[in-house]
Design an enzyme around this catalytic site. Structure first.
Site, PDB file in Angstrom:
ATOM      1  N   SER A  72       0.724  -1.249   0.057  1.00 56.96           N
ATOM      2  CA  SER A  72       0.148  -0.097   0.113  1.00 56.96           C
ATOM      3  C   SER A  72       0.899   1.548   0.051  1.00 56.96           C
ATOM      4  CB  SER A  72      -0.925   0.114   1.221  1.00 56.96           C
ATOM      5  OG  SER A  72      -1.978  -0.856   1.007  1.00 56.96           O
ATOM      6  N   LYS A  75       0.049   3.549  -2.969  1.00 54.33           N
ATOM      7  CA  LYS A  75      -1.284   4.452  -2.936  1.00 54.33           C
ATOM      8  C   LYS A  75      -0.555   5.722  -3.105  1.00 54.33           C
ATOM      9  CE  LYS A  75      -4.590   1.373  -0.845  1.00 54.33           C
ATOM     10  NZ  LYS A  75      -4.106  -0.004  -1.015  1.00 54.33           N
ATOM     11  N   TYR A 189     -11.576   1.467   4.081  1.00 54.90           N
ATOM     12  CA  TYR A 189     -10.158   0.891   3.391  1.00 54.90           C
ATOM     13  C   TYR A 189     -10.682  -0.094   2.267  1.00 54.90           C
ATOM     14  CZ  TYR A 189      -5.253   0.980   2.717  1.00 54.90           C
ATOM     15  OH  TYR A 189      -3.976   0.799   2.224  1.00 54.90           O
TER      16      TYR A 189
END
Length: 417
Positions: A72, A75, A189
């Protein structure tokens, strides 16, 4: 391998030197295979470590240029690409994504996120670009879901990281699933940044892999960041391990590798990178959009990304079982520290930005102290809707307890210098 230079900007080199031995203890106890860290102050690298093993079985040592699945931590990179397009006037934060993602033009929304899949209502409004950037789209992750939605996501979408579907196939499958919450309702999320990446690809008419290479990686000199590893680089990729509680030792987790560049390039979690490469990206954000004479974003755009977007009501909702938004805000693709005391994701001064990866990778850019910290490991822990504290801090999980030790060592050196 440890590298600490002399005192720079108030950092005590003696205290910096304590970080390596403290981290080495976790490796010596068999809790973690290896660690790479990189710390810079005012643009100068002041500390770096390459400790333990990239692969235990082959006795391959960690090196400063070892490659990691950053999950992540992808991101923020995808989010920067989106904001570059906002600056160019190609898309606006308020634009409905249905213009580029018609698969999500008329979503249904579950009355109860853990309830029956068929118990839905129409979305009150369309999903916007801002919803994707702030994880308020209602799109979920299987592993952060409960009830029938969890199984449906797993069956329809497959592995979120390693997937043989094309972007069009994946988006078509996502379009068959209901949203967990109404667009804009709360931070939940999920695959929002994956959708964002595929939206960018459709908008520009080229794969996200190429977009990120052209817009971010090549300009910043991030030569070792990609969704795919060629054969000559695979020996540099750190192996992934989990802690086997029954055996009391680390066990390797076998991960598939693509034989050729994949069509599926999830903007929410698919990149492989190195400490030095991610440091360049973090320096760009800390430099208000510029690094080494290369400007990707205007200062006001970076400030927009670093400004909390969550409402007071949304901040009362736990994130993965943690009261994270009591200590941090969330802007456009990144979280912003407001209080470092008992903050599971950040340790710096107010305004510090970060977003970690599920395999234990972490970074932070602290604008008050002009300090960047990069911490890279490859460690798997069980993931569920309420496992955030374990993922972020290692509470209750061998292999994740080293991060706070690194954080304290750096800030102790800063305070003591």
């Amino acid at each position: 391998m440890t590298h600490v230079i002399g005192s720079v900007g108030g950092l005590d080199p003696a205290k910096l030197a304590e970080a390596g031995p403290a981290l080495q203890q976790f490796i010596d106890r068999g809790e973690i295979a290896g660690i790479v860290t990189l710390t810079s102050r005012r643009g100068k690298i002041v500390q770096s470590e390459a400790l333990g093993w990239s692969d235990i079985e082959t006795k391959t040592a960690m090196r400063p240029d070892t490659l990691f699945r950053i999950a992540s931590m992808t991101k923020p990179i995808t989010s920067v690409a989106a904001m570059m397009l906002v600056e160019q006037g190609r898309i606006a934060l308020s634009d409905p994504i249905s213009r580029w993602i018609p698969e999500l033009a008329e979503p249904r929304v579950m009355r109860n996120a853990a309830g029956p899949l068929e118990d839905t209502v129409p979305a009150r409004r369309g999903i916007t670009l801002e919803d994707l950037l702030t994880h308020r789209s209602g799109i979920a992750y299987a592993f952060f879901s409960e009830g029938p939605l969890k199984q449906s996501y797993e069956e329809a979408l497959g592995d979120p990281a390693m997937n043989r579907l094309t972007p069009d196939e994946w988006l078509a499958a996502l379009g068959t699933l209901p949203l967990a919450y109404q667009p804009g309702e709360l931070f939940h999320y999920g695959h929002s940044t994956d959708v964002l990446g595929f939206l960018i690809g459709r908008l520009l008419g080229k794969p996200l892999r190429r977009v990120l290479s052209e817009m971010i990686f090549a300009p910043l000199g991030m030569e070792n960041t990609d969704f795919w590893l060629s054969g000559d680089k695979r020996s540099r990729l750190a192996s992934l391990y989990r802690y086997d509680e029954t055996a009391g030792q680390l066990a390797k987790v076998t991960m598939d590798m693509y034989d050729e560049p994949p069509a599926y390039t999830p903007g929410g979690g698919g990149l492989i990178s190195s400490a030095s490469d991610y440091h360049r990206f973090a320096r760009m954000l800390l430099g208000k959009g510029e690094h080494d004479g290369v400007r990707l974003l205007k200062p006001e755009t970076v400030q927009l990304m670093r400004t909390n977007r969550l409402t007071n009501a949304q901040r009362q909702v736990p994130f993965a079982g943690m009261p994270l938004w009591q200590k941090s805000g969330f802007g456009l693709g990144i979280s912003i520290a407001e209080d470092s005391v008992d903050n599971p994701y950040a340790c710096g001064a107010p305004g510090s930005i970060t977003w970690p990866g599920i395999f234990g990778t972490w970074w932070q850019a602290d604008p008050v102290h002009d300090l960047i910290m990069i911490y890279l490991i490859q460690h798997q822990v069980p993931v569920s809707a309420n496992s955030g504290a374990t993922i972020a801090t290692g509470r209750g999980a061998a292999g994740r307890r080293a991060l706070p030790v690194y954080q304290r060592a750096i800030y102790d050196a800063l305070q003591g210098g």
